[in-house]
Write a protein that holds these residues in place. Sequence first.
Motif, PDB file in Angstrom:
ATOM      1  N   LEU A  25      12.208   4.464  -2.371  1.00 26.03           N
ATOM      2  CA  LEU A  25      11.035   3.940  -2.918  1.00 26.03           C
ATOM      3  C   LEU A  25      10.717   4.324  -4.201  1.00 26.03           C
ATOM      4  CD1 LEU A  25       8.765   3.415   0.304  1.00 26.03           C
ATOM      5  CD2 LEU A  25      10.313   1.809  -0.793  1.00 26.03           C
ATOM      6  N   GLU A  35       5.530  -6.366  -5.550  1.00 22.22           N
ATOM      7  CA  GLU A  35       6.192  -5.113  -4.599  1.00 22.22           C
ATOM      8  C   GLU A  35       6.982  -5.713  -3.457  1.00 22.22           C
ATOM      9  OE1 GLU A  35       2.991  -6.022  -4.520  1.00 22.22           O
ATOM     10  OE2 GLU A  35       1.559  -4.305  -4.836  1.00 22.22           O
ATOM     11  N   THR A  38       9.759  -3.312  -1.864  1.00 20.10           N
ATOM     12  CA  THR A  38       9.093  -2.359  -1.272  1.00 20.10           C
ATOM     13  C   THR A  38       8.505  -2.957  -0.052  1.00 20.10           C
ATOM     14  OG1 THR A  38       8.363  -1.200  -3.295  1.00 20.10           O
ATOM     15  CG2 THR A  38       7.095  -0.603  -1.155  1.00 20.10           C
ATOM     16  N   ALA A  39       8.282  -4.083   0.050  1.00 23.06           N
ATOM     17  CA  ALA A  39       7.587  -4.815   1.376  1.00 23.06           C
ATOM     18  C   ALA A  39       8.603  -4.911   2.116  1.00 23.06           C
ATOM     19  CB  ALA A  39       6.744  -5.903   0.893  1.00 23.06           C
ATOM     20  N   LEU A  42       9.521  -1.558   3.862  1.00 22.74           N
ATOM     21  CA  LEU A  42       8.509  -1.270   5.025  1.00 22.74           C
ATOM     22  C   LEU A  42       8.861  -2.180   6.420  1.00 22.74           C
ATOM     23  CD1 LEU A  42       6.293   0.480   6.249  1.00 22.74           C
ATOM     24  CD2 LEU A  42       4.543  -1.217   4.658  1.00 22.74           C
ATOM     25  N   LEU A  80       1.564  -0.083  -1.468  1.00 25.19           N
ATOM     26  CA  LEU A  80       2.878  -0.520  -1.736  1.00 25.19           C
ATOM     27  C   LEU A  80       3.140  -0.322  -3.289  1.00 25.19           C
ATOM     28  CD1 LEU A  80       3.279  -3.847   0.076  1.00 25.19           C
ATOM     29  CD2 LEU A  80       3.712  -1.441   0.822  1.00 25.19           C
ATOM     30  N   ASP A  81       2.038  -0.415  -4.130  1.00 27.31           N
ATOM     31  CA  ASP A  81       2.297  -0.441  -5.638  1.00 27.31           C
ATOM     32  C   ASP A  81       2.430   0.848  -6.327  1.00 27.31           C
ATOM     33  OD1 ASP A  81      -0.344  -0.013  -5.143  1.00 27.31           O
ATOM     34  OD2 ASP A  81      -1.185  -1.352  -6.907  1.00 27.31           O
ATOM     35  N   ASP A 111       4.355   5.852  -2.631  1.00 25.61           N
ATOM     36  CA  ASP A 111       5.521   5.999  -1.928  1.00 25.61           C
ATOM     37  C   ASP A 111       5.550   6.860  -0.896  1.00 25.61           C
ATOM     38  OD1 ASP A 111       5.299   7.994  -3.830  1.00 25.61           O
ATOM     39  OD2 ASP A 111       7.612   7.624  -4.630  1.00 25.61           O
ATOM     40  N   VAL A 114       3.648   5.139   2.319  1.00 25.54           N
ATOM     41  CA  VAL A 114       4.639   4.055   2.847  1.00 25.54           C
ATOM     42  C   VAL A 114       5.335   4.861   3.764  1.00 25.54           C
ATOM     43  CG1 VAL A 114       6.254   2.485   2.608  1.00 25.54           C
ATOM     44  CG2 VAL A 114       4.217   2.346   1.052  1.00 25.54           C
ATOM     45  N   GLY A 139       1.027  -2.537   5.024  1.00 21.83           N
ATOM     46  CA  GLY A 139       1.280  -2.235   3.802  1.00 21.83           C
ATOM     47  C   GLY A 139       0.555  -3.103   2.742  1.00 21.83           C
ATOM     48  N   PRO A 141      -0.724  -4.364  -0.922  1.00 23.03           N
ATOM     49  CA  PRO A 141      -0.294  -4.604  -2.329  1.00 23.03           C
ATOM     50  C   PRO A 141      -1.392  -4.168  -3.173  1.00 23.03           C
ATOM     51  CG  PRO A 141      -0.830  -6.757  -1.170  1.00 23.03           C
ATOM     52  CD  PRO A 141      -0.834  -5.901  -0.337  1.00 23.03           C
TER      53      PRO A 141
END
Length: 427
Positions: A25, A35, A38-39, A42, A80-81, A111, A114, A139, A141
Amino acid sequence: MSTGESVLSGVAEAAAAAGELYRDLHAHPELSGAEHRTAAALAARLRDAGFAVTEGVGGTGVVGVLRNGPGPTVLLRAELDALPVAEQTGLPYASRAAGDGPPVMHACGHDLHVAALAGAAALLGSGRAHWAGTVLAVGQPAEETLTGARAMLDDGLYERFGRPDVVLAQHAAPLPAGMVAHGGGPMTAGSATFEVVVHGRGGHAGSPHRAVDPVVTAAAIVLRLQTVVSREVGPAEQVVLTVGTLHAGTQANVVPDRATLGLTVRSVSPDALTRVSEAVRRVVTAECAASACPSDPEITLVSSSPVNINDPAAMARTRAAHEQCLGGQRVAWFPPSLATEDFPHFTESGAAGVYWMLGTVGPRQWAAAPGATATEKLQSLPANHSPLYAPDVDLALPTGIRALVSAALAHLDGASPDGERSSSVDA
């Protein structure tokens, strides 16, 4: 062996897997609202842990649900961002984000949050024999723009997945890695972010008397706003007012027809936040009138967040769990911060909120930091949002996983070896 010890017995393995996720990440950060990768990462980890996962909640939000019999519902939240910052850490897993847009970096520890959530979810999933209730792994955003929490709630977060009894979150902070810190009152400030458009009348730089210069008006607004906190706020109140952007014009010999300012107000007092926000509107309107601007200014509230205040009873229960899990010497107190968060929106329905700080500074970072005293070293360490920000993941991540798991177990129902349930939440 206690419930917490049983569930946390696999923390080393969970932290190793979460560490791989963290480095991935960190190397591939994404800005607020974008994201997607990333999403997905996760979501995959939550599915592996046995959670029923829904993606695309409130934009790019992820919700994992693990139902384990009757009992309380506990929400664990991570962001997440990342930020539009050019990384300068030199880490082997430094940001690889590139393209036509701005540079991107995980400069605030999201990161790490998460990865800790993924590790905690794995342990709670494998330790279902030791607790009862429901865990919501969220998670979120767009925390950096203070819009993600509200977007998820407006998309039916609680109506679709269940209303939590307790909402838990942690945030990376410049404390020694291996520590956590709690606050008895406000943890982070409430905020209001405004965009202000000042309307002038464009013209030639050689005949400014025939124009109405919005740059001069904007400059007067910036200077006058500096007096609001110093002259309209009590000395004991924690308030900041910052003008972070001012954009006007395209060429030196042209008087533009507008200027745009971006500013934020922050306070740990809801009353002070309201009063200063009203003062912003008053000052902007008055300065535009004084400059004879051809039309009224546009003042838009871009985003806002409430003051982040822990629920006293839930915080005490969580702190006690952390002391038992980590040791009392590793659980500190944290003063109110003028950083801001949209986490409090998750508690507006009546859920108890608990938010704590997670230490990220490793021994090498501490030793290398300039300064003879702890205060001097803390001031010299790269802060959140710095291009040099680099948590000691090997020490901070296992602690973050332990902190989330022990906090969740403190608010879920426990199970004795014979399978009987006992409530850990006060009636």
